[in-house]
Scaffold this motif. Structure first.
Motif, mmCIF file in Angstrom:
data_model
loop_
_atom_site.group_PDB
_atom_site.id
_atom_site.type_symbol
_atom_site.label_atom_id
_atom_site.label_comp_id
_atom_site.label_asym_id
_atom_site.label_seq_id
_atom_site.Cartn_x
_atom_site.Cartn_y
_atom_site.Cartn_z
ATOM 1 N N LEU A 80 0.824 -1.207 0.000
ATOM 2 C CA LEU A 80 0.000 0.000 0.000
ATOM 3 C C LEU A 80 0.864 1.266 0.000
ATOM 4 N N ILE A 81 2.000 1.215 0.678
ATOM 5 C CA ILE A 81 2.930 2.353 0.664
ATOM 6 C C ILE A 81 3.413 2.625 -0.761
ATOM 7 N N ALA A 82 3.800 1.551 -1.462
ATOM 8 C CA ALA A 82 4.264 1.711 -2.844
ATOM 9 C C ALA A 82 3.147 2.249 -3.727
ATOM 10 N N ARG A 83 1.921 1.738 -3.491
ATOM 11 C CA ARG A 83 0.782 2.220 -4.301
ATOM 12 C C ARG A 83 0.526 3.700 -4.038
ATOM 13 N N MET A 84 0.650 4.135 -2.788
ATOM 14 C CA MET A 84 0.476 5.556 -2.466
ATOM 15 C C MET A 84 1.551 6.390 -3.158
ATOM 16 N N HIS A 85 2.784 5.941 -3.088
ATOM 17 C CA HIS A 85 3.897 6.665 -3.707
ATOM 18 C C HIS A 85 3.654 6.852 -5.208
ATOM 19 N N VAL A 86 3.250 5.791 -5.880
ATOM 20 C CA VAL A 86 3.021 5.860 -7.321
ATOM 21 C C VAL A 86 1.826 6.754 -7.634
ATOM 22 N N ALA A 87 0.791 6.677 -6.779
ATOM 23 C CA ALA A 87 -0.387 7.534 -6.992
ATOM 24 C C ALA A 87 0.006 9.011 -6.925
ATOM 25 N N VAL A 88 0.842 9.371 -5.963
ATOM 26 C CA VAL A 88 1.288 10.763 -5.838
ATOM 27 C C VAL A 88 2.123 11.165 -7.055
ATOM 28 N N LEU A 89 2.951 10.250 -7.542
ATOM 29 C CA LEU A 89 3.779 10.543 -8.721
ATOM 30 C C LEU A 89 2.940 10.977 -9.914
ATOM 31 N N VAL A 90 1.786 10.327 -10.095
ATOM 32 C CA VAL A 90 0.948 10.631 -11.271
ATOM 33 C C VAL A 90 -0.164 11.624 -10.943
ATOM 34 N N GLY A 91 -0.124 12.202 -9.726
ATOM 35 C CA GLY A 91 -1.117 13.208 -9.362
ATOM 36 C C GLY A 91 -2.462 12.653 -8.964
ATOM 37 N N LEU A 133 -4.234 12.012 -6.266
ATOM 38 C CA LEU A 133 -4.281 12.232 -4.813
ATOM 39 C C LEU A 133 -5.487 11.562 -4.168
ATOM 40 N N ALA A 134 -6.540 11.301 -4.944
ATOM 41 C CA ALA A 134 -7.717 10.625 -4.393
ATOM 42 C C ALA A 134 -7.356 9.199 -3.965
ATOM 43 N N THR A 135 -6.599 8.515 -4.808
ATOM 44 C CA THR A 135 -6.169 7.158 -4.449
ATOM 45 C C THR A 135 -5.235 7.193 -3.242
ATOM 46 N N ALA A 136 -4.318 8.149 -3.221
ATOM 47 C CA ALA A 136 -3.409 8.277 -2.077
ATOM 48 C C ALA A 136 -4.188 8.529 -0.797
ATOM 49 N N GLU A 137 -5.192 9.389 -0.866
ATOM 50 C CA GLU A 137 -6.021 9.683 0.305
ATOM 51 C C GLU A 137 -6.769 8.435 0.766
#
Length: 593
Positions: free
Chosen positions: A420-431, A433-437
């Motif tokens: 989940l940490i990696a998924r959050m990091h990648v989500a932030v990379l592509v903008g 933010l909803a997935t990261a949240e």
């Protein structure tokens, strides 16, 4: 005897047979059909008598080399109808082949021995071989099946072992079958079963205590440690069960079990920050495996050195450990071992800027682990792969790999937060933010993790959460996420990933307008990266330093830092494995500058 030579000469002249070699008087039929026709023309009693005479002769002649001639002796004693002797020599032949990691040949001999055992147990005399030989057959046959990734057949083998022990009222054999199945239920195999594993383990522990079998109790406590580690993800419980098992095993002088327990305690010790204990356990286990000649487990234990050396910044030692572990796993034919040795190597190669080699070993690991039915790399390694793809600008590929990793977390619960940490990091990379949240609000993400002292977990979580805060322009919160992680690495003297944390903090300070503080932190990051030759971070840090020095009017130093940054970038580009990767990397804003 003269008549025999005369008859053999006549048959040779008719080209029905030919002399096999010049060392021994041996002949062979030129055609299999002729051999079979001749053999079938003999009366059954005559055939058996011939087989028996040949078997006895060879047994006496080669008494000093039973391993080499065991297959031949098993064949002739089988032809003679002596099931007990056939069982013995088929078992010897199987063990000899297994020691050479000739799995197919070993299984053929073990299957032959198993057939003889069934025949013997079904005779009125119940002429069953010695308990030790029966235990050896099922244990060794099961191990070969596991090394061949035939886990369903291994389970069947251990179930038959258990049932035979119960039928013969042999509690040792029964418990051995039960515990062997328990290992498969409790570890990362295609037949892992968290619920059945827990219940199965409880039954075995009760049975071992009921008959006061302390060796069996030590073994099942070890397996309960494995279940806590792999099936549940309770690291504290893993260590508790493991240390109880180790104390018993040492008291009983169970050397092999000592090595298994030490091997499986090494990672939990490292995950809880007990690096000295982890290395000591690993080195002791390595010594035992070397003494016992168990190459399959030696490969497994040597692989445990990879993360230890990596986190301590000893990148070259980590590479050496990988090379040795992978060599041993290839030698033993263990796909599981090969995938396990490759599992963490992507990060090791990438640290030196060798992304092409990193991606290659990760892709091989994913393929090999899928063939072996070994699930952790499908989540852990794939999540790492996603992170590294993002580092060189392959964002869509990173998203794809991260989502595939998330799809696997039900199979490997201990790695849930890593993924989940990696998924959050990648989500932030592509903008995104909803997935990261969404990830940040998941209970499993917010809960305290068993990995809270694992350097990789500490760094990646702090980075992902700080990046998310930065994306929301909450710079103060981002620094709050980074500072505890920086202290974690500094107080433990762990250089790997320290430069990542310091670099991001420097960037945040610069955004806040504290230029000189930012430069001081970048300088710290530079020292940390240089200490372990982290090209992965060096180009970023040098570029950031040059930009600040340019603004501060220190043009010569800024130019020198830009030149060094370009040299590192060139090194990385030369080692990327495709033009598409080079293009994506060079398109990154800071590289293009």
């Amino acid at each position: 005897m003269d008549d025999l030579y005369l008859q053999l000469g006549q048959l040779e002249r008719t080209q029905l047979i030919h002399r096999q070699d010049d060392v021994e008087l041996a002949y062979q039929f030129k055609h299999a059909l002729a051999q079979e026709a001749t053999y079938q023309s003999l009366l059954v009693k005559t055939r058996r008598d011939i087989h028996l005479r040949v078997a006895i002769y060879y047994e006496q002649l080669y008494a000093t080399a039973p391993d080499r001639y065991a297959p031949l002796l098993a064949h002739h004693y089988d032809g003679a109808g002596d099931a007990a002797k056939t069982f013995h020599y088929a078992l010897v032949a199987g063990d000899a082949a297994a020691r050479l990691y000739a799995h197919t040949e070993a299984l053929a001999h073990y299957d032959h021995a198993q057939e003889m055992l069934r025949r013997l147990t079904n005779t009125p005399e119940k002429n069953v071989p010695l308990d030790a030989e029966v235990l050896r057959l099922y244990t060794n046959r099961g191990r070969v099946l596991e090394l061949s990734s035939q886990f369903d057949r291994a389970l069947e083998n251990y179930s038959e072992m258990e049932m035979l022990g119960r039928a013969q009222q042999n509690s040792g054999l029964e418990l051995a079958g039960l515990t062997a199945r328990a290992i498969l239920y409790s570890t990362y195999t295609p037949v892992m079963d968290r619920v059945e594993g827990k219940e199965h383990n409880a039954r075995i522990l009760a049975r071992a205590r009921e008959i006061d079998d302390r060796a069996a109790e030590a073994r099942i406590l070890w397996i309960m440690s494995l279940h806590a580690k792999y099936a549940v993800g309770e690291i504290a419980l893993t260590i508790e069960y493991g240390e109880r098992a180790l104390e018993l095993a040492r008291d009983l002088g169970l050397q092999e079990l000592n090595a298994f327990i030490l091997n499986d305690l090494a990672t939990p010790y490292a995950m809880t920050g007990q690096f000295d204990k982890s290395r000591a356990a690993t080195q002791e286990a390595i010594g035992i495996w070397q003494e016992l000649g168990n190459l399959a487990m030696l490969s497994d234990t040597v692989a445990n050195l990879i993360p230890l050396d990596f986190y301590m910044g000893a990148i070259d030692k980590a590479k050496q450990a990988y090379a040795e572990s992978f060599r041993l796993s290839q030698l033993t034919g263990s796909l599981w071992g090969q995938a396990y040795s490759q599992m963490r190597m992507g990060s090791v190669f990438a640290e030196r800027g060798e992304y092409g080699e990193a991606f290659k070993v990760m892709q091989e690991c994913l393929l090999t682990s899928a063939r072996a039915g070994f699930n952790p790399p499908q989540a852990w390694t794939r999540a790492q792969y996603a992170w590294l793809l993002g580092e060189i600008g392959l964002y869509q590929e990173a998203v794809r790999e991260a989502e595939l990793a998330v799809a696997m977390i039900d199979q490997v619960p201990p790695f849930t937060t890593f993924v989940l940490i990696a998924r959050m990091h990648v989500a932030v990379l592509v903008g995104d933010l909803a997935t990261a949240e969404n990830i940040s609000q998941q209970p499993v993400f917010q809960a305290e993790s068993s990995f809270k002292f694992d350097p990789g977990w500490v760094a990646s979580r702090a980075l992902a959460e700080a990046e998310f805060a930065l994306a929301r322009r909450d710079h103060a919160r981002a620094i709050e996420k980074l500072d505890p992680a920086i202290r974690f690495f500094e107080t433990r003297g762990l250089p790997t990933y320290l430069s990542d944390l310091l670099y991001l903090k420097g960037h945040l300070l610069d955004l806040q307008g504290d230029t000189r503080a930012a430069l001081a932190v970048y300088d710290e990051a530079h020292r940390a990266a240089v200490a372990i030759l982290s090209r992965r971070m060096l180009w970023k840090i040098l570029q950031a330093q040059s930009e600040i020095n340019e603004r501060l009017g220190n043009a010569p130093l800024a130019a020198e830092q830009r030149t060094r940054a370009r040299e590192v970038v060139a090194y990385i580009c030369e080692r990327l494995d495709s033009e598409a990767h080079v293009k994506a990397f060079m398109a990154l804003t800071r590289v293009a500058c």
